[in-house]
Design a protein around this motif. Sequence first.
Motif, PDB file in Angstrom:
ATOM      1  N   UNK A 122       0.834  -1.201   0.000  1.00  0.00           N
ATOM      2  CA  UNK A 122       0.000   0.000   0.000  1.00  0.00           C
ATOM      3  C   UNK A 122       0.870   1.252   0.000  1.00  0.00           C
ATOM      4  N   UNK A 123       1.889   1.278   0.865  1.00  0.00           N
ATOM      5  CA  UNK A 123       2.786   2.442   0.918  1.00  0.00           C
ATOM      6  C   UNK A 123       3.503   2.631  -0.411  1.00  0.00           C
ATOM      7  N   UNK A 124       3.958   1.531  -1.003  1.00  0.00           N
ATOM      8  CA  UNK A 124       4.705   1.620  -2.264  1.00  0.00           C
ATOM      9  C   UNK A 124       3.823   2.211  -3.362  1.00  0.00           C
ATOM     10  N   UNK A 165      -6.823  -4.904  -4.144  1.00  0.00           N
ATOM     11  CA  UNK A 165      -7.692  -4.493  -5.244  1.00  0.00           C
ATOM     12  C   UNK A 165      -8.955  -3.806  -4.738  1.00  0.00           C
ATOM     13  N   UNK A 166      -9.207  -3.890  -3.429  1.00  0.00           N
ATOM     14  CA  UNK A 166     -10.321  -3.151  -2.839  1.00  0.00           C
ATOM     15  C   UNK A 166      -9.924  -1.711  -2.535  1.00  0.00           C
ATOM     16  N   UNK A 184      -7.778 -15.163  -8.534  1.00  0.00           N
ATOM     17  CA  UNK A 184      -6.635 -14.517  -9.179  1.00  0.00           C
ATOM     18  C   UNK A 184      -7.012 -13.991 -10.555  1.00  0.00           C
ATOM     19  N   UNK A 185      -7.751 -14.774 -11.319  1.00  0.00           N
ATOM     20  CA  UNK A 185      -8.099 -14.345 -12.666  1.00  0.00           C
ATOM     21  C   UNK A 185      -9.230 -13.329 -12.674  1.00  0.00           C
ATOM     22  N   UNK A 193     -13.908   5.174  -3.185  1.00  0.00           N
ATOM     23  CA  UNK A 193     -14.540   4.209  -2.278  1.00  0.00           C
ATOM     24  C   UNK A 193     -14.042   4.507  -0.868  1.00  0.00           C
ATOM     25  N   UNK A 194     -14.864   5.206  -0.106  1.00  0.00           N
ATOM     26  CA  UNK A 194     -14.454   5.660   1.219  1.00  0.00           C
ATOM     27  C   UNK A 194     -14.387   4.518   2.224  1.00  0.00           C
TER      28      UNK A 194
END
Length: 243
Positions: free
Chosen positions: A40-42, A67-68, A89-90, A194-195
Amino acid sequence: MNALIVEDEILIAEQMQRMLYDVAPHVRVLGVVSSLKALQRWLVQHPEPDLIFMDIQLSDGLSFAIFEQFRLRCPVIFTTAYDEYAIRAFRANGIDYLLKPVEEEDLIRSLEKLRRFSGSYEGLVRQIRQEPAFREKFIVHHRQSAVPVSVQDIAVFELDQLIYLHKRDGQRYVMDHRSLEEIEAELNPVQFFRANRRQIVSLDAIERFRTDPSGRVLLTVAPVGTIEISKEKAPVFRKWINR
């Protein structure tokens, strides 16, 4: 091509870098991250890479959770010691699914699969990064009439047993959509955020925001009121609103 490796086992990450150097020297590894929080930081601090090699089971959770929080458009090659996550995954950005320990021939096959999508790595990346067609309006029902609502007039989408569309003028409509995820996929991510699990907010409806002592971001949104963003998601929000 720039790639990021997401892997919580140091030896496996090093092995992946060595194999990439041997079989695909034109793939430049930008870095290795070992957890969801580090990923997330990256992503907040760097431009999106052209390709991600992503372990599924990380020390702090499943990598699908990213991905959320981020609308990633780059292709992802998932790696895992288990095959139970193949379908998920797909459904994400996965173009292939490698079982550990990753063999060199399997890696070559995945990169060949990536190349076949458009004849070149760069061609596939360009295809994936093309802007999708986003909704310009939603059709909602009021009494016995269908009402078109422009996205420019929308303040918030909210899940409260049913899914509601809140207009900026205070009107509220029930929607036919089954989930916020379905709506989110149709919205321009530059305009909508998306809060939390229950709410998607429009940039134009945010009047002000502040950070409370716990690190949460509190938005003041007309006409809904206060919308909370968790401490973990706060950096993602700040990056989004400062574009």
